[in-house]
Design a protein around this motif. Sequence first.
Motif: not given
Length: 324
Positions: A285-311
């Motif tokens: 919630c401290a980042e500019p693309d919260f909330y849309a860019g962080m969704s879905p919030l409770y799984t690792a399926e989001s593009e954002r979560s996938q990018k974290i794991m790729a890093r």
Amino acid sequence: MNKLFGEISRRDFMKYCASTAAVLGLSQVEFVSKVSEALAAASAKPPVIWLEGQDCAGCTISFAGALNPPAASVILDKLSVRYHETLMAGAGYLSEAVYDDTLKEGGFVLVVEGSIPTADDRFCMVGGRPFKEMVEECGAKAAAVIAAGACSSFGGIPAAGPTKAVGANKIIKGKPVINLPTCPVHVDHLVGTILYFLTTGKAPALDNLGRPKMYFGQLIHDNCRRRYYFDNEMFLQDWNDPKQKDWCLYEKGCKGPDTYADCPIRRWNDGLNFCIDAGAPCQGCAEPDFYAGMSPLYTAESERSQKIMARKAAGLIPPQEEKV
Ligand code: SF4
Ligand code: SF4
């Protein structure tokens, strides 16, 4: 207005100053004397206009509900909060007159809560006027502008809807907006920033997103007590398994590796706890693309979560012990 919260005790004020002084690199004695000098030099209490646009008043609640020390009292005893839709006793023409007088006077601290619609002014009208107009006119006359919370900083939750909501810095031109995202604003961030401004007459050092570095300089992930489990890929799957209770929340959607804020250190609710220690993934919630860019919030399926794991897979998030 100040009577709403009662007088702050000297002990509470000193306690609050101690935590703010630390981020300024001053001793408590130096800081208290600087605040006292700044307030003594002011011919009257510095005025504040607090606007609310597309908001839920959660930032007001976060601010007014601070327990120990009573942060609201710090501000309300030291400043003159002239206009605040949720807290002010006046209403209607009376409050609009106070608003107009303060605007004419200029030199006030402007706090914006809530986002501003750009799709159509009618999405947010106050007293029959577009909220955007109020932000523009107050922004032009303010001595300092603070965006309190994710919505007024970057659009927040309303930006995920049809109003094309933006933060105050997209509306106010020609002066910096100090962004204090998180949803809601953290009372320490707000009070500390105002005290900093009163003491020094300027904004604290900001990052490239307009956030004070003193509060948003570190990743949640780098101060998280579950970090060992992330490094060792022990990701919580079953909330009901006591064995997993301390494991990393990445697979439950945690965005801590992509979020800059001091929540694990400062914590919330009078230092009691924060999302991850309470068992909830960081939602970014401290980042500019919260909330849309962080969704879905409770799984690792989001593009954002996938990018974290790729890093992580590419070795760009090295295990913590290797970093020191
Ligand atoms: S992913 Fe989240 S829970 Fe896991 S270590 Fe990072 S911040 Fe902590
Ligand atoms: S831990 Fe994350 S979601 Fe929770 S308040 Fe901090 S930045 Fe927001």
